[in-house]
Each structure stands twice: as structure tokens, then as C-alpha cells.
Design an enzyme around this catalytic site. Structure first.
Site, short mmCIF file in Angstrom:
data_model
loop_
_atom_site.label_atom_id
_atom_site.label_comp_id
_atom_site.label_asym_id
_atom_site.label_seq_id
_atom_site.Cartn_x
_atom_site.Cartn_y
_atom_site.Cartn_z
N GLY A 63 57.67 22.78 59.09
CA GLY A 63 58.86 23.10 58.31
C GLY A 63 58.81 22.75 56.84
O GLY A 63 59.73 23.10 56.09
N GLU A 71 53.06 19.91 62.75
CA GLU A 71 52.71 21.32 63.01
C GLU A 71 53.00 22.18 61.78
O GLU A 71 53.82 23.09 61.84
CB GLU A 71 53.53 21.85 64.19
CG GLU A 71 53.40 21.09 65.48
CD GLU A 71 54.44 21.51 66.52
OE1 GLU A 71 55.35 22.32 66.20
OE2 GLU A 71 54.36 21.04 67.66
N PRO A 72 52.36 21.92 60.66
CA PRO A 72 52.68 22.70 59.47
C PRO A 72 52.04 24.08 59.49
O PRO A 72 50.93 24.25 59.99
CB PRO A 72 52.07 21.86 58.34
CG PRO A 72 50.89 21.21 58.98
CD PRO A 72 51.28 20.94 60.42
N GLY A 73 52.76 25.06 58.98
CA GLY A 73 52.19 26.40 58.83
C GLY A 73 52.23 26.77 57.36
O GLY A 73 51.24 26.76 56.64
N ARG A 74 53.45 27.04 56.89
CA ARG A 74 53.65 27.53 55.53
C ARG A 74 53.03 26.62 54.45
O ARG A 74 52.40 27.10 53.51
CB ARG A 74 55.16 27.62 55.28
CG ARG A 74 55.54 28.33 54.00
CD ARG A 74 57.05 28.16 53.74
NE ARG A 74 57.87 28.34 54.90
CZ ARG A 74 58.47 29.49 55.25
NH1 ARG A 74 58.33 30.55 54.48
NH2 ARG A 74 59.20 29.57 56.34
N TYR A 80 64.58 38.41 55.66
CA TYR A 80 65.40 37.24 55.31
C TYR A 80 65.99 37.30 53.90
O TYR A 80 66.55 36.31 53.43
CB TYR A 80 64.56 35.96 55.37
CG TYR A 80 63.67 35.80 56.58
CD1 TYR A 80 64.22 35.58 57.83
CD2 TYR A 80 62.29 35.89 56.46
CE1 TYR A 80 63.41 35.43 58.94
CE2 TYR A 80 61.47 35.74 57.57
CZ TYR A 80 62.04 35.52 58.80
OH TYR A 80 61.23 35.38 59.89
N CYS A 114 61.08 54.42 55.15
CA CYS A 114 62.42 55.02 55.21
C CYS A 114 63.45 54.03 55.71
O CYS A 114 64.00 54.16 56.82
CB CYS A 114 62.38 56.24 56.13
SG CYS A 114 61.00 57.28 55.71
N ARG A 127 59.00 39.54 54.88
CA ARG A 127 59.96 38.46 54.57
C ARG A 127 61.15 38.91 53.71
O ARG A 127 62.29 38.54 54.01
CB ARG A 127 59.27 37.25 53.92
CG ARG A 127 58.22 36.58 54.81
CD ARG A 127 57.83 35.19 54.32
NE ARG A 127 58.86 34.21 54.58
CZ ARG A 127 59.61 33.64 53.68
NH1 ARG A 127 59.43 33.92 52.41
NH2 ARG A 127 60.54 32.77 54.01
#
Ligand code: LLP
Length: 404
Positions: A233, A268-271, A311, A338, A307
């Protein structure tokens, strides 16, 4: 990644030349940035050396995961596909954790057979399913239970996961019941308390609150966990001026918890590992003017990078070749799909653009390629990893003949 004179370089590679060779849209990643992010992450939490499991959902490119593995990280997976990918990349199964609210029986069975470090369970039914499988396989399976700490991560509502109305984890009451149940089980071994309150978090306070909830609960149940998995996160700054997460304060708060409950921390890092390592290069197909706006129609679209459409996320767009002349008009950068939400950003005072000019959409390394699709029957872009002056194609551009 920087401009030298007016051209954009990724490490030692000129992006203009790269684009000529591979065409657009094109994802490009910098190995140096990846290494830097990983070393920085380790440094931030050095005092308790956590197990760092890269969240594959942020980027599941095999060759990139191989590099991440070589830099010492494990993997956080959420499906059999991701688990297979992590193993294929050579990640040690004892460095793999498996989360997710709806793991099927066959997925759980596969994870048990692969002897991964932990299956982080998210419901009573799932715990019972794991027990059933373990019994039939005559095995003892190590698991975690994911707590829903009812903590607002103060991030976008679509990527918040730790509030009681979210589908993730179990509440305190169920958590306690499950601890008591598992204590008596011959087939499951409770080793971990896990949490993950959301993504793109830039305020350390929700993390502090989450840690207080964990502390209180562990004291209440008086159970010795071998691991506490704090999820990922950690946010990054998509806008240069924006606030950054205060890692010092987060780390300090974790240390405080560890003083009371000695155990191994998992992240558990991703970003934060992969987000700012990647860019998406795109070409202006047409410029379409009306009275109030100029539409810059790019060859990249929401299927390539989701993204902004999903979002309303804002990613900087910069020119690949810098010019002096600034336009007085407002540009809306859109894709050819479209859908009205197929737009990336609206910008005032961008440099004057012409058709066929190239632009860069920034910080797309996380949840870029991994969220891409073939919507409108568009092929997925080529992906390149740059290491110094070395270029590797880490994913080939899809071919239309495979889709049609
Ligand atoms: N662990 C668990 C259990 C997760 O659900 C997630 C992300 C992570 C770790 C990694 O979170 P990170 O460090 O990357 O924030 N597609 C959205 C983000 C969804 C995140 C879902 N879970 C986006 O593009 O912002």
C-alpha cells in the site's frame, strides 16, 4: 530517466531511437530505478529486516519478476496464475505468500502442494476448505488469517481494503473464533496475522492506527504469531509536488509493535517497487480542435493503461522531445477507444504539439501492463527493459493475427 538537452534518456538509451525501432505504444522500464526502489525499501525497514514479498498484481512480467527475485524479494500472489509465474521466475516457495478472498479449492490444493510459506486466509469457509484439503493430503499447512482492522487508509475509495464494509479479511470476532478453532486442528498451523488496508497510501497515520489495532488484538488473544504480514500500500508521488509517505514514522511504529510482540514482519509492496520505473510512450495520431478544447488523439488507450479511466488517476504526460514553443490552448489527451472515459489527462500550456509527435505517460510501472486488456480488439504493447545501454524486449507486442 531524464532529458539531456531536449531528448529523453532512459539510463543510457535514447528513447526516440528506441521508439523508432519498436514503434508505439511502448512500455519501457528502467532497471536502475527498480534496483534503487528495492534497496531503498530495504533501507527504510533495515532495523527489523522484513521479508519483502513483491505483489505480482502490480506487474506480472516474467522477466521483471526474475530481476526482482535476483534483488532478493519474495512474492505475494493472489491467483494460481500468479503463483505459477512466481515459481517460474525462480522465487523460492518459502518466500511466497498467497492472499485473496476467493481462492478456489483447486488453487488452494496447488498452493499446498507447492509448500509455499503462507496461505493468508480471508474467511471461515476458506479455513475449513484448507483444513479439508490438508487432511486429505495428510499434511500440516501453515496459514495466516487476514484481519480486517476497520481502518480507513485515506486513499481512493476504489482501492481501500481495510474498512469493515470492504470484502477483505475477517472481523475481530471471527478472527478470535478462528484462532481458537485452529489451535485444536491437526492439519492447520496458524503462523501469521495479516492485514492490508489499501493502496496508494501517503499518510502514515492509517498505518499507525492499523498497528494499534493489531497490538490490541494480539494482547487480547495472547497468541504467539511467527509472522505479522502488514501488506503493501505504500504510495508514490504521481505529481512531483505531492506529499510522500513518511517511511521513518511507519518503520518507527512497526518497531514499537515488535518490542511488544517479537515476530518476523512481512511486507507486500507492489506500486512502491515498480510504479515509477515504467513509462508508456505514445504517438499523436490526430489533433482535433473545437472551440474550447484540443483533443490530442494518441495511439495508446485505456486498454493499454487503465488507471485514469478506472480511478480518475492522474499521470503526468510529458513530451518526448522538448521544444520551446508553448501552446495557449487546452489539450485533452485521449485514446482511440469508443468510450468517453478513454482519456488520460487535460493539460493547459503544454508545448505545441503536432501530429506524429511522441509523448510519455509517466509512472505506469505498477498496474499499467498488468491491468491492460484487448478491449476494442487492440493488441497489447511491446515492453522493454533498459539496463544501462542494454535493451531487452521483456514482452513482445501482441499480433493481430492472434486476436482475430
Ligand atoms: N497485498 C494485498 C493483499 C493487496 O491486495 C495489494 C493490492 C498489495 C499487497 C499491493 O499493494 P500496493 O503496494 O501495490 O499498493 N489497481 C489499483 C491498485 C489495486 C491494489 C490492490 N491490492 C491501482 O491501479 O491503483
Amino acid at each position: 530517466m531524464k532529458y539531456i538537452k531536449n531528448s529523453f534518456l532512459i539510463e543510457k538509451v535514447n528513447l526516440q531511437k528506441l521508439t523508432k525501432k519498436f514503434e508505439t505504444p511502448l512500455y519501457c522500464y528502467s532497471y536502475e530505478k527498480l534496483k534503487h526502489n528495492i534497496n531503498n525499501f530495504k533501507l527504510n525497514f533495515k532495523s527489523f529486516s522484513p521479508l519483502i514479498c513483491f505483489a505480482l498484481k502490480a506487474n506480472s512480467n516474467l522477466k521483471i519478476i526474475k530481476e526482482i527475485k535476483k534483488l532478493g524479494l519474495g512474492a505475494d500472489v493472489v491467483s494460481k496464475g500468479e503463483l505459477m509465474k512466481a515459481l517460474k521466475a525462480g522465487v523460492n516457495s518459502k518466500k511466497i505468500v498467497y492472499s485473496g478472498v476467493g481462492k478456489t479449492s483447486s488453487e488452494l490444493s496447488y498452493a499446498i502442494d507447492k509448500k509455499i510459506l503462507l496461505i493468508n486466509s480471508e474467511s471461515r469457509s476458506e479455513v475449513l476448505e484448507i483444513e479439508k484439503l490438508a487432511k486429505s493430503k495428510k499434511k500440516i499447512v501453515d496459514i495466516g488469517i487476514r484481519l480486517n482492522p476497520n481502518t480507513d487508509a485515506k486513499t481512493l475509495s476504489q482501492i481501500s481494503t481495510g474498512k469493515k464494509e470492504n470484502k477483505f479479511g475477517v472481523n475481530e470476532k471471527t478472527f478470535i473464533e478462528l484462532v481458537n478453532y485452529i489451535k485444536k486442528s491437526k492439519y492447520i498451523n496458524l503462523k501469521c496475522l495479516s492485514v492490508h488496508i489499501g493502496s496508494q497510501i501517503i499518510n502514515h497515520k492509517p498505518y499507525e492506527k492499523m498497528l494499534r489495532v493489531i497490538d490490541k488484538l494480539i494482547r487480547k488473544i495472547n497468541y504467539k504469531f511467527e509472522f505479522i504480514d502488514l501488506g503493501g500500500g505504500m504510495g508514490i508521488s504521481y505529481q512531483e509536488s505531492k506529499k510522500k509517505l513518511n517511511y521513518k514514522k511507519y518503520s518507527h511504529a512497526v518497531k514499537k509493535l515488535l518490542k511488544k510482540h517479537d515476530c518476523k514482519i512481512i511486507f507486500e509492496p507492489g506500486r512502491s517497487i515498480i510504479g515509477n520505473t515504467g513509462i508508456l510512450v505514445s504517438k499523436v495520431i490526430y489533433i482535433k480542435e473545437n472551440q474550447t478544447k484540443n483533443f490530442i488523439i494518441l495511439d495508446a488507450a485505456m486498454n493499454d493503461f487503465m488507471r485514469p479511466a478506472l480511478y480518475g488517476a492522474k499521470h503526468r504526460i510529458i513530451p518526448l522531445n522538448r521544444k520551446r514553443e508553448i501552446s495557449k490552448k487546452t489539450y485533452e489527451f485521449v485514446g482511440p477507444i469508443c468510450e468517453t472515459t478513454d482519456k488520460f489527462l487535460t493539460i493547459n500550456k503544454f508545448q505545441k504539439l503536432n501530429e506524429k509527435d511522441l509523448v510519455i505517460i509517466c509512472d505506469v510501472g505498477a498496474y499499467g501492463s498488468s491491468l491492460s486488456s484487448n478491449y476494442n480488439l487492440r493488441t497489447k504493447p511491446v515492453e522493454i527493459l533498459v539496463k544501462g545501454s542494454k535493451i531487452s524486449v521483456v514482452k513482445k507486442r501482441q499480433k493481430l493475427k492472434d486476436l482475430v
